[in-house]
Design a protein around this motif. Structure first.
Motif, short mmCIF file in Angstrom:
data_model
loop_
_atom_site.label_atom_id
_atom_site.label_comp_id
_atom_site.label_asym_id
_atom_site.label_seq_id
_atom_site.Cartn_x
_atom_site.Cartn_y
_atom_site.Cartn_z
N LEU A 1 0.83 -1.21 0.00
CA LEU A 1 0.00 0.00 0.00
C LEU A 1 0.86 1.26 0.00
N ASN A 2 1.93 1.25 0.77
CA ASN A 2 2.83 2.41 0.80
C ASN A 2 3.48 2.64 -0.56
N ALA A 3 3.85 1.54 -1.24
CA ALA A 3 4.49 1.66 -2.54
C ALA A 3 3.51 2.17 -3.60
N SER A 4 2.25 1.74 -3.50
CA SER A 4 1.25 2.15 -4.47
C SER A 4 0.78 3.58 -4.22
N HIS A 5 0.81 4.01 -2.96
CA HIS A 5 0.38 5.36 -2.59
C HIS A 5 1.53 6.04 -1.84
N PRO A 6 2.56 6.49 -2.56
CA PRO A 6 3.78 7.01 -1.92
C PRO A 6 3.58 8.25 -1.07
N ASP A 7 2.45 8.93 -1.23
CA ASP A 7 2.19 10.14 -0.44
C ASP A 7 1.41 9.85 0.84
N TYR A 8 1.23 8.57 1.13
CA TYR A 8 0.43 8.18 2.30
C TYR A 8 1.14 7.07 3.06
N ASP A 9 1.21 7.18 4.38
CA ASP A 9 1.88 6.18 5.20
C ASP A 9 0.85 5.34 5.95
N PHE A 10 0.73 4.08 5.55
CA PHE A 10 -0.24 3.18 6.17
C PHE A 10 0.29 2.51 7.44
N SER A 11 1.60 2.55 7.64
CA SER A 11 2.20 1.76 8.71
C SER A 11 1.76 2.17 10.10
N SER A 12 1.36 3.43 10.26
CA SER A 12 1.01 3.92 11.59
C SER A 12 -0.48 3.84 11.90
N VAL A 13 -1.29 3.47 10.89
CA VAL A 13 -2.74 3.52 11.10
C VAL A 13 -3.44 2.17 10.98
N LEU A 14 -2.90 1.28 10.17
CA LEU A 14 -3.60 0.01 9.93
C LEU A 14 -3.25 -1.06 10.95
N PRO B 1 -10.70 -1.34 5.90
CA PRO B 1 -10.43 -0.72 7.20
C PRO B 1 -11.69 -0.28 7.91
N ASP B 2 -11.70 -0.41 9.23
CA ASP B 2 -12.85 0.02 10.02
C ASP B 2 -13.07 1.52 9.91
N ASN B 3 -11.98 2.25 9.79
CA ASN B 3 -12.05 3.70 9.72
C ASN B 3 -11.74 4.14 8.30
N VAL B 4 -12.72 4.72 7.61
CA VAL B 4 -12.52 5.10 6.21
C VAL B 4 -11.42 6.13 6.05
N SER B 5 -11.08 6.85 7.11
CA SER B 5 -10.01 7.84 7.02
C SER B 5 -8.65 7.18 6.85
N ASP B 6 -8.60 5.86 7.09
CA ASP B 6 -7.35 5.13 6.90
C ASP B 6 -7.11 4.80 5.43
N ASP B 7 -8.08 5.10 4.58
CA ASP B 7 -7.92 4.89 3.15
C ASP B 7 -7.53 6.23 2.52
N PRO B 8 -6.52 6.25 1.64
CA PRO B 8 -6.08 7.53 1.08
C PRO B 8 -7.16 8.24 0.28
N TYR B 9 -8.18 7.51 -0.18
CA TYR B 9 -9.28 8.12 -0.90
C TYR B 9 -10.45 8.44 0.02
N GLY B 10 -10.28 8.18 1.30
CA GLY B 10 -11.38 8.35 2.24
C GLY B 10 -11.90 9.77 2.32
N GLU B 11 -11.03 10.73 2.08
CA GLU B 11 -11.42 12.13 2.16
C GLU B 11 -11.68 12.73 0.78
N GLU B 12 -11.74 11.89 -0.24
CA GLU B 12 -11.94 12.38 -1.59
C GLU B 12 -13.23 11.82 -2.20
N GLY B 13 -14.24 11.67 -1.37
CA GLY B 13 -15.51 11.22 -1.88
C GLY B 13 -15.63 9.73 -2.09
N LEU B 14 -14.89 8.94 -1.31
CA LEU B 14 -14.95 7.49 -1.45
C LEU B 14 -16.35 7.00 -1.09
N ILE B 15 -16.97 6.24 -2.01
CA ILE B 15 -18.29 5.68 -1.78
C ILE B 15 -18.18 4.22 -1.37
N TRP B 16 -17.35 3.47 -2.08
CA TRP B 16 -17.15 2.05 -1.78
C TRP B 16 -15.78 1.62 -2.31
#
Length: 268
Positions: A105-118, A174-189
């Motif tokens: 996930l970090n490699a696919s989304h280099p501007d987002y760090d999943f290691s501290s949230v997931l 993820p239980d918390n949609v904010s843990d998805d890099p698209y979570g704040e960009e109108g993620l529906i599913w």
């Protein structure tokens, strides 16, 4: 993790980005090696230390809340901490697998760090590759895409690189949609899977995300690949080499016979 730029996946990646009447679907298929690259070793060590810290914290909490003689409650707390879709987290192999998911996930989304949230509980182990294929195909069909006609031999192409029957499969929700890099960009599913082949030392990251039509411009017709590199445009014809990848022979995964044939082979 190292991204493998496989040209045979280009038609799949182009076809998995499209618009519906109410959302933009952003999908892709990316394959990575699990060989440590760059800061991966540091990441793996950090994740291992985090898991150890969580285990010790949960154990102390169970001891504080439980009577000194109530070992069953303590055992339950330890089990809930150690148990995961990847296996017991006191085992190195399970921790490594979890780390591979994070690193992918970090490699696919280099501007987002999943290691501290997931957490490991943000993933689920899938038991049957056929069920996963049917679910993914059905999602596309419900969005107006017939896999057999639009992306012929999609699963055979992935299988040729991953050997799907030899993969452990994990879904990500993820239980918390904010843990998805698209979570704040109108993620529906979202519909996200990881196919991990330990023998091949590879992870295939296959995903679909439905983004609200209000959160992107309708003028955006280009398809952007890893790290924002343009890989083509919607409606662009494939090259001769790419067209040759799709033969007329029957797919071993049954995605060439149309949706009706696929439904008949579903495992309920």
């Amino acid at each position: 993790m190292k991204f493998l730029p496989l040209r045979k996946l280009d038609p799949i990646n182009r076809a998995l980005v499209f618009d519906t009447h109410d959302c933009r679907v952003i999908g892709g298929c990316e394959i990575y090696t699990t060989k440590a690259a760059g800061g991966d070793k540091k990441l793996y060590k950090s994740i291992s230390n985090t898991l150890t810290s969580r285990y010790e914290t949960d154990l102390r909490l169970s001891e504080e809340l439980s009577p000194p003689t109530d070992s069953k409650l303590q055992s339950k707390a330890v089990y809930q901490t150690l148990h995961s879709p990847f296996g017991p987290l006191d085992q190195v192999s399970a921790r490594k697998t979890f780390a591979y998911m994070i690193a992918t996930l970090n490699a696919s989304h280099p501007d987002y760090d999943f290691s501290s949230v997931l957490r490991p509980t943000d993933f689920r182990r899938e038991k049957n590759v056929r069920t996963v294929i049917n679910t993914f195909n059905t999602t596309l069909f419900n969005l107006g895409v017939n896999v057999g006609n639009t992306i012929p031999r999609m699963w055979d192409t992935i299988d040729s690189e991953m050997d799907l029957t030899d993969c452990n499969i994990y879904s990500y929700s993820p239980d918390n949609v904010s843990d998805d890099p698209y979570g704040e960009e109108g993620l529906i599913w979202s519909n996200i899977y990881f196919f991990f082949n330990k023998n091949k030392k590879r992870v295939c990251y296959l995903y679909l995300r439905g983004i609200s039509a209000l959160s992107h411009s309708p003028a955006e017709t280009g398809v952007w690949g890893l790290n924002g590199v343009r890989s083509g445009t919607m409606g662009e014809s494939d090259s001769g080499d790419e067209a040759d990848m799709w033969s007329d022979s029957k797919s071993i995964w049954g995605d060439d016979g149309g949706y009706d044939d696929m439904v008949e082979g579903m495992e309920m």
